[in-house]
Scaffold this active site. Sequence first.
Site, PDB file in Angstrom:
ATOM      1  N   HIS A   1       0.915  -1.179   0.050  1.00  0.00           N
ATOM      2  CA  HIS A   1       0.057  -0.016   0.034  1.00  0.00           C
ATOM      3  C   HIS A   1       0.966   1.263   0.002  1.00  0.00           C
ATOM      4  CE1 HIS A   1       0.979   0.643   4.144  1.00  0.00           C
ATOM      5  NE2 HIS A   1       0.835  -0.496   4.593  1.00  0.00           N
TER       6      HIS A   1
ATOM      7  N   CYS B   1       3.479  -5.119   6.530  1.00  0.00           N
ATOM      8  CA  CYS B   1       3.131  -4.444   5.056  1.00  0.00           C
ATOM      9  C   CYS B   1       4.387  -4.290   4.168  1.00  0.00           C
ATOM     10  CB  CYS B   1       2.021  -3.788   5.054  1.00  0.00           C
ATOM     11  SG  CYS B   1       0.561  -4.135   5.902  1.00  0.00           S
TER      12      CYS B   1
END
Length: 403
Positions: free
Chosen positions: A322, A343
């Site tokens: 992201h 992430c």
Amino acid sequence: MTTPDITARRAVGACAALMVGALTLTACGGNANASNSGGKDSPKTSTAKIAISAKDGATDASINATGVKVSDGRLTDVKMTVAGSGQTVPGAISTDGHSWKPKQQLERGTKYQIAAAAKDADGRPAAANAIFTTVSSANSFIGTYTPDNGSTVGVGMPVSFTFDKSITDKKAVQSHITVNSSSGQQVVGHWFGDRRLDFRPQEYWKAGSKVTMNIDLDGVQGAQGVYGVQKKTVSFTVGRSQVSTVDVNTETMTVVRDGQTLKTVPISAGSPQHTTYNGQMVISEKFTQTRMNGSTVGFGGEYDIPDVPHAMRLTTSGTFIHGNYWYNRGNPPFGRQGTSHGCVGLADVQGAQGDTPAKWFFDNSLVGDVVIVKNSPDSTVSPDNGLNGWNMSWSAWTAGSAA
């Protein structure tokens, strides 16, 4: 004593009576079974035969196959309603007049009524009625599947079913789902527990191929007293091949499309305290913006960001690739160090606008694209954590098939 002449006259009289009877039958004509009481013939029965798929009084009728057919005639009117409320169920008679079916799938556990009328070739009417209840939710199962019909996906996208009931007869269920590719690749199913069934080939799908899955579960017993209610054909297209490799040692991601390197992008993977999984991961969802709350994935109140830009899911447990707009502008981590909670982050701006590395990668990615992470101190992602069965050997994959 009777004389011969008298005997002869009596014989002639009997013959005459028989001939009159024969002439009378010939003059009447018609069906030999027709009643002749009162001097009038009763009307003939219509040859049109109406068949309603659900038997009158049934409590386990199909929500897919319900319909009406007629032989030796044409349907003139079919009315289907929800019993009790009288709500009309829309449907249509076929152009040849031989069948009728609802326009939409019926609801489970609902009582319906059908009244059908038809005429044979001579215009004689026929009618049939049935009141029945569709199979209940408690006695049926449905599989939620991905990808959707008509979609275009990346080469790593498996076909994945999640059933709303535990399946004990896995062979029966799997044998009624077939997945075929125009590429000719062999496709095999694998069970993760008793509610999830995934299909994939040995290697990634061939770019440009068309994959078709036939779901023929209507009436299939998946467990004791529990039956399938799905019957449909779903197809999707495999787009170009894109595989992106994240190297945690260099904090970079190399994007390769159809064998050619498009770009190498600086990233920031997980911190030493919250490392990123290794392995082959498939993009399963895309969100232009989404909320990420650490409390939902076991990180308490460490973060709660309401507008994370350009987020693409890699695992069920919460790993995303992201955009990151909250990084330290004076000390950007991208290409230098891991700072996330597991992430893979790319430089971005708040609001998901602007020409940023995160937006570029988001715009150039499909659901089903593969992201490989290597050189992380973490373990390899579990094959059932997301759509990540590629982390299982082919022998192990095929061993999990019930077919």
